[in-house]
Design a protein around this motif. Structure first.
Motif, short mmCIF file in Angstrom:
data_model
loop_
_atom_site.label_atom_id
_atom_site.label_comp_id
_atom_site.label_asym_id
_atom_site.label_seq_id
_atom_site.Cartn_x
_atom_site.Cartn_y
_atom_site.Cartn_z
N VAL A 50 12.92 -5.29 1.75
CA VAL A 50 12.59 -5.34 0.38
C VAL A 50 10.99 -4.91 0.10
CG1 VAL A 50 11.85 -6.73 -1.85
CG2 VAL A 50 13.91 -6.85 -0.88
N GLY A 51 10.19 -5.62 1.23
CA GLY A 51 9.11 -4.90 1.56
C GLY A 51 8.03 -5.80 0.45
N ASP A 52 6.71 -4.91 -0.20
CA ASP A 52 5.76 -5.44 -0.94
C ASP A 52 5.85 -5.30 -2.49
OD1 ASP A 52 4.54 -6.87 1.22
OD2 ASP A 52 3.51 -5.05 1.63
N PRO A 53 5.37 -6.19 -3.23
CA PRO A 53 5.40 -5.59 -4.72
C PRO A 53 4.60 -4.41 -4.65
CG PRO A 53 4.79 -7.96 -4.34
CD PRO A 53 4.93 -7.48 -2.93
N TRP A 54 5.03 -3.60 -5.89
CA TRP A 54 4.38 -2.07 -6.14
C TRP A 54 4.55 -1.63 -7.24
CZ3 TRP A 54 1.13 1.03 -3.87
CH2 TRP A 54 1.33 2.37 -4.16
N ASP A 55 3.38 -1.11 -7.69
CA ASP A 55 3.69 -0.31 -9.30
C ASP A 55 3.42 1.03 -8.86
OD1 ASP A 55 3.05 0.85 -11.58
OD2 ASP A 55 2.74 -1.09 -12.44
N PRO A 56 4.46 2.03 -9.17
CA PRO A 56 4.30 3.61 -9.06
C PRO A 56 2.91 4.00 -9.69
CG PRO A 56 6.53 3.08 -9.54
CD PRO A 56 5.64 1.63 -9.89
N LYS A 57 2.38 3.41 -10.62
CA LYS A 57 1.25 4.14 -11.37
C LYS A 57 -0.06 4.08 -10.64
CE LYS A 57 1.77 1.84 -15.08
NZ LYS A 57 3.02 1.27 -14.97
N LEU A 58 0.00 3.13 -9.36
CA LEU A 58 -0.86 2.91 -8.36
C LEU A 58 -1.47 4.17 -7.61
CD1 LEU A 58 -0.29 -0.38 -6.94
CD2 LEU A 58 -2.37 0.09 -7.82
N ILE A 59 -0.41 5.23 -7.47
CA ILE A 59 -0.82 6.58 -6.96
C ILE A 59 -1.60 7.18 -7.86
CG2 ILE A 59 0.24 8.49 -6.10
CD1 ILE A 59 0.62 6.26 -4.19
N GLU A 60 -1.70 7.16 -9.04
CA GLU A 60 -2.52 7.97 -10.01
C GLU A 60 -4.06 7.69 -9.92
OE1 GLU A 60 -1.66 10.11 -12.46
OE2 GLU A 60 0.19 10.06 -11.33
N CYS A 61 -4.28 6.52 -9.06
CA CYS A 61 -5.79 6.08 -8.72
C CYS A 61 -6.32 7.00 -7.63
CB CYS A 61 -5.70 4.52 -8.36
SG CYS A 61 -5.39 3.56 -9.47
N ILE A 77 -6.59 2.30 -14.67
CA ILE A 77 -7.40 1.17 -15.54
C ILE A 77 -6.26 0.03 -15.96
CG2 ILE A 77 -8.52 0.53 -17.85
CD1 ILE A 77 -10.23 3.02 -17.40
N GLU A 78 -4.92 1.04 -16.52
CA GLU A 78 -3.80 0.02 -16.74
C GLU A 78 -3.36 -0.93 -15.72
OE1 GLU A 78 0.64 0.77 -18.23
OE2 GLU A 78 -0.82 2.53 -18.59
N VAL A 79 -3.35 -0.25 -14.47
CA VAL A 79 -2.83 -0.99 -13.59
C VAL A 79 -3.90 -2.14 -12.75
CG1 VAL A 79 -0.80 0.36 -12.66
CG2 VAL A 79 -3.10 0.68 -11.85
N ALA A 80 -5.13 -1.78 -13.16
CA ALA A 80 -6.07 -2.91 -12.88
C ALA A 80 -6.24 -3.68 -13.72
CB ALA A 80 -7.34 -2.20 -12.65
N GLN A 81 -5.87 -3.68 -15.10
CA GLN A 81 -5.64 -4.65 -15.98
C GLN A 81 -4.60 -5.46 -15.87
OE1 GLN A 81 -6.17 -2.29 -19.41
NE2 GLN A 81 -8.15 -2.33 -19.72
N ASP A 82 -3.67 -5.06 -15.12
CA ASP A 82 -2.39 -5.80 -14.88
C ASP A 82 -2.55 -6.56 -13.51
OD1 ASP A 82 -0.66 -4.86 -16.81
OD2 ASP A 82 0.03 -3.35 -15.94
N GLY A 83 -3.73 -6.34 -12.80
CA GLY A 83 -4.15 -7.30 -11.81
C GLY A 83 -4.00 -6.90 -10.46
N TRP A 84 -3.89 -5.48 -10.08
CA TRP A 84 -3.40 -4.76 -9.16
C TRP A 84 -4.89 -4.53 -8.40
CZ3 TRP A 84 1.19 -4.28 -6.54
CH2 TRP A 84 2.16 -4.59 -7.62
N TYR A 85 -5.36 -5.12 -7.20
CA TYR A 85 -6.51 -5.17 -6.36
C TYR A 85 -6.83 -3.67 -5.94
CZ TYR A 85 -6.62 -10.14 -6.37
OH TYR A 85 -6.62 -11.45 -7.09
N ASN A 86 -5.82 -2.91 -5.55
CA ASN A 86 -6.22 -1.54 -5.12
C ASN A 86 -6.85 -0.67 -5.90
OD1 ASN A 86 -5.28 -2.17 -2.51
ND2 ASN A 86 -3.19 -1.08 -2.60
#
Length: 385
Positions: A50-61, A77-86
């Motif tokens: 399965v691997g690690d949790p991931w939001d595809p929108k992170l690539i937009e950064c 900004i949206e994924v940062a507000q959801d708590g993604w450190y990257n």
């Protein structure tokens, strides 16, 4: 008699009962281990598959080059507000880029959000507050926290506070000696206060009398401890410095030869360039020319289009021309007095620390794609808060 007879009859049965009990106990324990192993094995397989949790929108950064409004910035900004450190890392960097959309407060905000998991972010946030704060309250708050971090032996905070003290930018009175802060930072981590920095301070006497012997001792110790990075930098300094107290051409050549004896470093243009400069400093211009020709070719191979567009190519070729004229290369001093040195030192800490938040985001293998952020709980070792 019956008791004696009964006693004799029961004696041979006791070991049999014990053996049977041990058999069932062993079988039971074995089943427990088997179940546990199977569960652990299945968990390992699940993690591997399965691997690690991931939001595809992170690539937009990765498309965010600064804080200019864009769809990519909004997604980040949206994924940062959801708590993604990257995503937060990219925003700290983006809002700190010079230009129309520089926003130190936004950079500070995201750095503080990261400070729970990254102490570099905490230092950077306070540095931003001290440097850019519009009010004395902001600046004082930033300086107080930098002092607290330095008192807890944070190497970046100690180095930065030392520069503030030397340049007399501090608001509160000094509480530690500058030399003590620098040496403690250097002993903790040799990236923010470099061996060449400490040696220059000693040799030039920026904190008191000149101590060339102490400067040389620092350089030689660092060259032995950190190979090849600091070793190469020290060889370069000793071969090219205009500071006579730090120049040592034979030692520079010995270090540079030792570095390039390693096969992988012998084809690295950086290390070969240092060796050429050391040959020239030692008066061996024939080897200096041939070695510098090699460095130029290695640089061209490293980069596309023959390396012609690379900013280093002109300096490499300029050194080659000097060696052909039987002249050694003398590097420019980054600063020629204590104030200029510590100004440059402070600026480098700010720039390097700010740049450390920039990196390309890559998707993990076989990721868990997160759709409903509110249902996900991940520990601080992962990218999700």
């Amino acid at each position: 008699m019956r008791l004696a007879k009964t006693s004799r009859l029961t004696k041979p049965k006791k070991p049999k009962i014990m053996l049977i009990s041990l058999f069932w106990l062993g079988l039971f324990v074995g089943l427990i281990f088997m179940v546990r192993y199977t569960n652990e094995h299945n968990q390992e397989v699940v993690v591997a598959e399965v691997g690690d949790p991931w939001d595809p929108k992170l690539i937009e950064c990765n498309k965010v080059e600064d804080a200019t409004p864009s769809d990519a910035l909004s997604a980040c900004i949206e994924v940062a507000q959801d708590g993604w450190y990257n995503a937060m890392y990219r925003l700290v960097w983006a809002y700190n880029q010079p230009g129309e959309f520089f926003d130190w407060r936004a950079s500070y905000y995201w750095a503080m959000a990261l400070s729970e998991v990254d102490d570099y972010a905490e230092v950077f946030a306070q540095l931003l507050l001290f440097k850019n704060g519009e009010s004395d309250t902001d600046k004082l708050k930033g300086e107080k926290r930098i002092r607290e971090l330095a008192s807890n032996n944070h190497h970046i905070a100690s180095a930065y506070l030392a520069s503030l003290y030397y340049l007399e930018l501090n608001i509160l009175p000094k509480t530690e000696r500058i030399s003590w802060l620098l040496e403690r930072s250097y002993n903790e981590n040799k990236h923010w206060v470099l061996p060449t920095d400490i040696a220059t301070i000693y040799a030039e006497g920026y904190l008191g009398k000149k101590q060339p012997a102490k400067a040389k001792k620092v350089l030689l110790a660092a060259a032995a401890l950190d190979f090849p990075h600091h070793a190469n930098n020290i060889a370069w300094l000793m071969a090219t410095t205009p500071i006579k107290e730090l120049a040592d051409y034979s030692t520079a050549l010995n270090i540079a030869l030792k570095v390039t004896e390693v096969e992988e470093y012998s084809i690295d243009y950086v290390y070969v360039d240092t060796l050429a400069a050391a040959y020239a400093a030692s008066g061996d211009y024939e080897n200096a020319v041939e070695t510098q020709k090699n460095a130029v070719e290695l640089l061209k191979i490293e980069y596309e289009n023959g390396g012609e567009g690379h900013p280093k190519i002109s300096s490499f070729e300029s050194r080659l021309s000097l060696f052909k004229q039987q002249k050694r290369f003398v590097d420019d001093l980054p600063a020629n007095d204590g104030k200029a040195f510590f100004t440059n030192f402070k600026d480098m800490i700010e720039a390097d620390l700010g740049q450390s938040f920039f990196f390309e985001i890559e998707a993990p293998e076989n990721p868990i794609v997160i759709e409903d952020e509110s249902t996900v709980q991940v520990d601080s070792n992962n990218t999700q808060m």
